[in-house]
Write a protein that holds these residues in place. Structure first.
Motif, mmCIF file in Angstrom:
data_model
loop_
_atom_site.group_PDB
_atom_site.id
_atom_site.type_symbol
_atom_site.label_atom_id
_atom_site.label_comp_id
_atom_site.label_asym_id
_atom_site.label_seq_id
_atom_site.Cartn_x
_atom_site.Cartn_y
_atom_site.Cartn_z
ATOM 1 N N GLU A 36 4.645 15.858 -0.794
ATOM 2 C CA GLU A 36 3.953 15.495 -2.028
ATOM 3 C C GLU A 36 4.444 16.464 -3.105
ATOM 4 O OE1 GLU A 36 -0.542 14.847 -1.321
ATOM 5 O OE2 GLU A 36 0.247 15.748 0.500
ATOM 6 N N ILE B 91 2.271 9.221 -4.771
ATOM 7 C CA ILE B 91 1.278 8.151 -4.660
ATOM 8 C C ILE B 91 -0.026 8.564 -5.348
ATOM 9 C CG2 ILE B 91 -0.181 6.912 -2.971
ATOM 10 C CD1 ILE B 91 2.388 6.890 -1.145
ATOM 11 N N GLN B 92 -0.397 9.827 -5.166
ATOM 12 C CA GLN B 92 -1.637 10.278 -5.808
ATOM 13 C C GLN B 92 -1.366 11.021 -7.116
ATOM 14 O OE1 GLN B 92 -5.849 12.503 -4.727
ATOM 15 N NE2 GLN B 92 -4.649 11.751 -3.055
ATOM 16 N N TYR C 59 -0.723 14.625 3.141
ATOM 17 C CA TYR C 59 -1.247 13.308 3.499
ATOM 18 C C TYR C 59 -0.325 12.247 2.928
ATOM 19 C CZ TYR C 59 -4.198 9.286 4.271
ATOM 20 O OH TYR C 59 -4.667 8.067 4.701
ATOM 21 N N HIS C 60 0.181 11.376 3.801
ATOM 22 C CA HIS C 60 1.098 10.328 3.341
ATOM 23 C C HIS C 60 0.634 8.936 3.770
ATOM 24 C CE1 HIS C 60 3.848 13.452 2.048
ATOM 25 N NE2 HIS C 60 3.744 14.018 3.233
ATOM 26 N N GLY C 61 -0.570 8.836 4.362
ATOM 27 C CA GLY C 61 -1.079 7.541 4.781
ATOM 28 C C GLY C 61 -1.598 7.591 6.200
ATOM 29 N N LYS D 119 -1.250 3.611 -5.347
ATOM 30 C CA LYS D 119 -2.458 3.849 -6.153
ATOM 31 C C LYS D 119 -2.345 3.313 -7.585
ATOM 32 C CE LYS D 119 -4.365 7.558 -3.351
ATOM 33 N NZ LYS D 119 -5.722 7.158 -3.082
ATOM 34 N N ASP E 176 6.477 12.170 -2.493
ATOM 35 C CA ASP E 176 5.315 11.286 -2.502
ATOM 36 C C ASP E 176 4.509 11.546 -3.770
ATOM 37 O OD1 ASP E 176 2.804 10.155 -2.187
ATOM 38 O OD2 ASP E 176 2.634 10.629 -0.053
ATOM 39 N N SER F 39 0.841 -1.198 0.000
ATOM 40 C CA SER F 39 0.000 0.000 0.000
ATOM 41 C C SER F 39 0.876 1.249 0.000
ATOM 42 C CB SER F 39 -0.879 0.019 1.257
ATOM 43 O OG SER F 39 -0.042 0.150 2.397
ATOM 44 N N GLY F 40 0.220 2.394 -0.159
ATOM 45 C CA GLY F 40 0.948 3.661 -0.163
ATOM 46 C C GLY F 40 1.536 3.992 1.201
ATOM 47 N N THR F 41 0.743 3.809 2.237
ATOM 48 C CA THR F 41 1.214 4.189 3.572
ATOM 49 C C THR F 41 2.436 3.357 3.972
ATOM 50 O OG1 THR F 41 0.422 4.840 5.759
ATOM 51 C CG2 THR F 41 -0.251 2.663 5.004
HETATM 52 N N1 PMP Z 1 0.199 9.504 -0.008
HETATM 53 C C1 PMP Z 1 -0.725 10.160 -0.732
HETATM 54 C C2 PMP Z 1 -0.355 11.444 -1.403
HETATM 55 C C3 PMP Z 1 -2.021 9.659 -0.832
HETATM 56 O O1 PMP Z 1 -2.945 10.323 -1.527
HETATM 57 C C4 PMP Z 1 -2.335 8.436 -0.183
HETATM 58 C C5 PMP Z 1 -3.722 7.838 -0.249
HETATM 59 N N2 PMP Z 1 -4.760 8.716 -0.386
HETATM 60 C C6 PMP Z 1 -1.338 7.788 0.552
HETATM 61 C C7 PMP Z 1 -0.081 8.348 0.616
HETATM 62 C C8 PMP Z 1 -1.613 6.502 1.295
HETATM 63 O O2 PMP Z 1 -1.825 5.451 0.411
HETATM 64 P P1 PMP Z 1 -2.691 4.174 0.908
HETATM 65 O O3 PMP Z 1 -4.089 4.640 1.087
HETATM 66 O O4 PMP Z 1 -2.523 3.172 -0.203
HETATM 67 O O5 PMP Z 1 -2.079 3.706 2.165
#
Ligand code: PMP
Length: 393
Positions: free
Chosen positions: A186, A221-222, A135-137, A248, A219, A107-109
């Protein structure tokens, strides 16, 4: 007999007192259908997951093929699993030379957690810096970075030694120093309601990290995977992070995350202690096969090259007195309304009219547009017409 809605509310762990509870039974491209056969244009694609659309045939084929060979065989990192190796190779071919080793997570977190640990282990330092409205998780380490007291306060104590700075504020960069293990940011702040930093600020952040020996963790992820009009968002700032976080869209609709760094850095996890970071399901072979198929679609079709045109189409069609402003970077857009209540009413009415969307964690007054990158111009026109219809009521 209980309805599926009742069972959902009773037996599935909930995250809000009023979940949407739409029962979706099929999704394809930029569309979804509910149990009554009602069609929705999906403006959020699983929140920036489905960049090549729902159920892309190439992704589904790759999943089926891998499922025929094997599913899970061994914890991450011990056996050669070709989907992992091939996907890591593909990713690194499209990344700068220094980002050449991929650590897969589920997962991202977990990617955030892994990167924080790697930075501490590699630098021997303990301070970690993040930014307001980031937001990083949701796991405890990633939550410690989250730039919002509202979501943190109930879960303290969190990680010590985390300092939060203001994003895109030059003077705050002075706080980065020789105690800083890493700075996590981010590249484009997503949950802040699409907050795009100045190019010069990003470059100053990069320089300050280099000067002080702090690792820069970006980051994406998004925001990665073509969403902002280039394959990676950091390309637009002419900088390269020390560690890149992906998630993601990385899995093409399957759960997958990764942190990516230079091999020498990554190898810190192999000693002192050995097995410095381990997990069972990271880089699951079916997820890697799916993610790789999705990335191949993305790079073969160069989907990011159509992003600017689609962004312009949304922008042109979404001029309305009730829309206060639009924050945007490619197909990552936030439409700002008066306040959360008016936004929520608009979102609910959009959904009732067959347009699926939601709001942002730190910008509840903004409506989210992060559709599959291959959404058609016709679907964009229809989506904008629905928004207009809703706003004109
Ligand atoms: N970082 C960012 C920028 C995100 O948008 C998200 C999820 N919204 C995450 C980390 C966490 O990812 P996950 O929900 O897969 O744990």
């Amino acid at each position: 007999q209980a309805t599926i809605r009742q069972l959902f509310l009773q037996h599935v762990g909930q995250t809000s007192p009023a979940p949407l509870a739409l029962h979706i039974t099929k999704a394809s491209g930029a569309k979804m259908w509910d149990a009554n056969g009602k069609e929705y244009i999906d403006l959020i694609g699983g929140i920036s997951v489905c960049n090549v659309g729902h159920c892309h045939p190439k992704v589904v084929e790759a999943i089926k093929k891998q499922a025929d060979d094997y599913l899970h065989i061994m914890v991450y990192g011990e056996l050669i699993e070709s989907p992992q190796v091939q996907y890591a190779h593909l990713l690194t071919q499209y990344l700068p030379l220094s980002l050449n080793a991929v650590f897969f997570t589920a997962s991202g977190t977990e990617a955030t957690e892994g990167a924080m640990k790697l930075a501490k282990r590699a630098t021997g330092r303990t301070q970690i810096i993040s930014f307001k409205n980031s937001y990083h998780g949701s796991t405890q380490g990633a939550l410690s970075l989250m730039g919002s007291e509202y979501w943190q306060q109930a879960f303290r104590p969190l990680l010590p030694g985390v300092l939060q700075l203001r994003y895109n504020v030059f003077e705050d960069l002075e706080n980065i120093n020789e105690q800083t293990a890493c700075v996590v940011a981010e590249t484009i702040q997503a949950e802040a309601g699409v907050n795009v930093p100045d190019k010069k600020w990003m470059q100053a952040l990069r320089n300050k990290c280099t000067e002080t020996g702090a690792l820069l963790v970006l980051d994406e992820i998004q925001c990665g995977f073509g969403r902002n009009g280039s394959l990676w968002a950091f390309e637009q700032f002419n900088i390269v992070p020390d560690i890149l976080l992906l998630g993601k869209a990385l899995g093409g609709g399957m759960p997958l995350g990764a942190f990516i760094a230079d091999k020498k850095l990554m190898d810190c996890f192999t000693n002192n202690p050995v097995l410095g970071h381990i997990n069972t399901f990271g880089g699951h072979p079916v997820c890697c096969a799916a993610g790789m198929a999705a990335m191949q679609v993305l790079v073969t079709e160069k989907l990011w090259e159509t992003v600017a045109e689609k962004e312009q189409l949304f922008k042109k069609r979404l001029v309305h007195p009730k829309i206060k402003k639009i924050n945007r970077c490619g197909l990552m857009m936030a439409l700002y309304f008066e306040d959360f209540n008016s936004n929520k009413k608009i979102i609910d009415a959009c959904i009732a009219h067959g347009l699926f969307t939601d709001w942002f964690l730190f910008a509840p007054e903004a409506l989210r547009i992060v559709p599959p990158l291959n959404i058609s111009n016709e679907e964009i026109e229809t989506a904008c017409k629905i928004i207009w219809k809703v706003l004109d009521v």
